[in-house]
Design an enzyme around this catalytic site. Structure first.
Site, mmCIF file in Angstrom:
data_model
loop_
_atom_site.group_PDB
_atom_site.id
_atom_site.type_symbol
_atom_site.label_atom_id
_atom_site.label_comp_id
_atom_site.label_asym_id
_atom_site.label_seq_id
_atom_site.Cartn_x
_atom_site.Cartn_y
_atom_site.Cartn_z
ATOM 1 N N ARG A 235 -2.206 -14.546 3.572
ATOM 2 C CA ARG A 235 -3.151 -13.920 4.525
ATOM 3 C C ARG A 235 -2.659 -14.119 5.962
ATOM 4 N NH1 ARG A 235 -7.375 -10.423 3.240
ATOM 5 N NH2 ARG A 235 -8.602 -11.250 4.958
ATOM 6 N N HIS B 252 -2.279 -5.333 0.986
ATOM 7 C CA HIS B 252 -3.529 -6.003 0.642
ATOM 8 C C HIS B 252 -3.159 -7.420 0.219
ATOM 9 C CE1 HIS B 252 -7.271 -7.174 -1.204
ATOM 10 N NE2 HIS B 252 -6.540 -7.639 -2.198
ATOM 11 N N ASN C 295 -2.375 -0.347 6.603
ATOM 12 C CA ASN C 295 -1.937 -1.637 7.156
ATOM 13 C C ASN C 295 -1.015 -2.428 6.223
ATOM 14 O OD1 ASN C 295 -3.881 -2.268 5.324
ATOM 15 N ND2 ASN C 295 -5.248 -3.334 6.735
ATOM 16 N N PHE D 221 -16.329 4.599 5.737
ATOM 17 C CA PHE D 221 -14.924 4.905 5.445
ATOM 18 C C PHE D 221 -14.507 4.525 4.022
ATOM 19 C CE2 PHE D 221 -15.236 0.911 7.909
ATOM 20 C CZ PHE D 221 -14.754 0.001 6.969
ATOM 21 N N THR E 4 -6.731 -7.419 9.848
ATOM 22 C CA THR E 4 -6.766 -6.087 9.225
ATOM 23 C C THR E 4 -6.218 -4.980 10.121
ATOM 24 O OG1 THR E 4 -8.776 -6.866 8.113
ATOM 25 C CG2 THR E 4 -8.295 -4.524 7.947
ATOM 26 N N GLU F 238 -8.553 -10.598 -8.789
ATOM 27 C CA GLU F 238 -7.628 -9.499 -8.473
ATOM 28 C C GLU F 238 -6.355 -9.585 -9.309
ATOM 29 O OE1 GLU F 238 -7.252 -9.641 -4.196
ATOM 30 O OE2 GLU F 238 -9.240 -8.746 -3.920
ATOM 31 N N LYS G 248 0.826 -1.204 0.000
ATOM 32 C CA LYS G 248 0.000 0.000 0.000
ATOM 33 C C LYS G 248 0.867 1.264 0.000
ATOM 34 C CE LYS G 248 -4.010 -2.211 2.125
ATOM 35 N NZ LYS G 248 -5.148 -2.033 3.058
ATOM 36 N N TYR H 89 -12.560 -2.542 -3.921
ATOM 37 C CA TYR H 89 -13.137 -2.474 -2.572
ATOM 38 C C TYR H 89 -14.667 -2.398 -2.623
ATOM 39 C CZ TYR H 89 -8.530 -1.908 -0.350
ATOM 40 O OH TYR H 89 -7.257 -2.106 0.130
ATOM 41 N N ARG I 2 1.485 -7.084 9.431
ATOM 42 C CA ARG I 2 0.762 -5.947 10.024
ATOM 43 C C ARG I 2 1.116 -5.785 11.500
ATOM 44 N NH1 ARG I 2 -4.851 -7.481 6.843
ATOM 45 N NH2 ARG I 2 -4.557 -6.127 5.030
HETATM 46 P P1 ADP Z 1 -8.424 -6.879 4.482
HETATM 47 O O1 ADP Z 1 -7.542 -5.865 3.776
HETATM 48 O O2 ADP Z 1 -7.779 -7.354 5.773
HETATM 49 O O3 ADP Z 1 -8.863 -8.001 3.591
HETATM 50 P P2 ADP Z 1 -11.082 -5.618 4.224
HETATM 51 O O4 ADP Z 1 -11.234 -6.225 2.878
HETATM 52 O O5 ADP Z 1 -12.184 -5.779 5.222
HETATM 53 O O6 ADP Z 1 -9.736 -6.109 4.981
HETATM 54 O O7 ADP Z 1 -10.840 -4.051 4.080
HETATM 55 C C1 ADP Z 1 -10.042 -3.543 3.057
HETATM 56 C C2 ADP Z 1 -9.200 -2.410 3.602
HETATM 57 O O8 ADP Z 1 -10.055 -1.352 4.028
HETATM 58 C C3 ADP Z 1 -8.376 -2.777 4.830
HETATM 59 O O9 ADP Z 1 -7.149 -3.403 4.532
HETATM 60 C C4 ADP Z 1 -8.182 -1.416 5.470
HETATM 61 O O10 ADP Z 1 -7.159 -0.681 4.827
HETATM 62 C C5 ADP Z 1 -9.504 -0.741 5.186
HETATM 63 N N1 ADP Z 1 -10.458 -0.936 6.293
HETATM 64 C C6 ADP Z 1 -11.291 -1.981 6.495
HETATM 65 N N2 ADP Z 1 -12.008 -1.817 7.620
HETATM 66 C C7 ADP Z 1 -11.622 -0.629 8.142
HETATM 67 C C8 ADP Z 1 -11.986 0.136 9.300
HETATM 68 N N3 ADP Z 1 -12.909 -0.311 10.158
HETATM 69 N N4 ADP Z 1 -11.342 1.304 9.507
HETATM 70 C C9 ADP Z 1 -10.428 1.770 8.652
HETATM 71 N N5 ADP Z 1 -10.036 1.120 7.540
HETATM 72 C C10 ADP Z 1 -10.629 -0.061 7.291
#
Ligand code: ADP
Length: 155
Positions: free
Chosen positions: A87, A117, A114, A59, A93, A128, A11, A51, A104
């Site tokens: 993963r 991805h 974080n 958000f 996350t 993807e 990221k 996303y 992370r």
């Molecule tokens: P992951 O990346 O762990 O698969 P998600 O697909 O749920 O998680 O979310 C995509 C991205 O959106 C996360 O990596 C993070 O950057 C952001 N994100 C998700 N949930 C939140 C949250 N509650 N607050 C802030 N950012 C979030």
């Protein structure tokens, strides 16, 4: 057990913090093969698709904006059970909740910024990889270390 490919994005926070090499090195040292690698500037359009599962979250726009502050580095990684392995390496996350030793858990304090991805399943990985790489950007060279990385019935 199956040889799989998965999509990782380093990221903007990772690029901006000068951690590109360090994070790629974690994947290399683990034994994953880098099948594709490139830097790219993401757009609102590609992020809305990527996303889409977050589109009803408050958000959503903030997360998309955070993915455009600088380029990302996209990686196609291959290994046995690579999707789950990556993963697990990434950790949950929220960086504040992620266990030390995970990417992370070791490198960030944020839910949003974080570090990586990583695709979360076989269907998302396929979609993807297609979203971020053209066919000719994925290379099928062989790792000469396969027999040191795995038992011969594991891949
Ligand atoms: P992951 O990346 O762990 O698969 P998600 O697909 O749920 O998680 O979310 C995509 C991205 O959106 C996360 O990596 C993070 O950057 C952001 N994100 C998700 N949930 C939140 C949250 N509650 N607050 C802030 N950012 C979030």
């Amino acid at each position: 057990m199956a040889l799989e490919k998965t999509l990782v994005l380093l990221k903007p926070c990772t690029v901006e913090r000068g951690l590109i090499g360090e994070i790629i090195s974690i994947f290399e040292k683990k034994g994953l093969r880098i099948a594709g690698l490139k830097m790219m500037q993401l757009t609102d359009a590609i992020l809305s698709e990527h996303y889409s599962h977050l589109s009803d979250k408050p958000f959503f726009q903030r997360v998309k904006d955070s993915m455009m502050t600088s380029p990302v580095v996209a990686l196609a990684l291959e290994g046995v059970d690579a999707i789950e392995v990556v993963r697990t390496l990434a950790g949950p996350t929220n960086g504040r909740k992620a266990a030390p030793g995970t990417i992370r858990g070791s490198y960030c304090m944020s839910f949003q910024a974080n570090i990586v991805h990583a695709s979360d399943g076989p269907e998302t990985a396929a979609a993807e990889l297609k979203r971020f790489f053209k066919d000719e950007e994925i290379f099928d060279y062989k790792l000469p270390t396969m027999l040191s990385l795995y038992a011969n019935d594991e891949f």
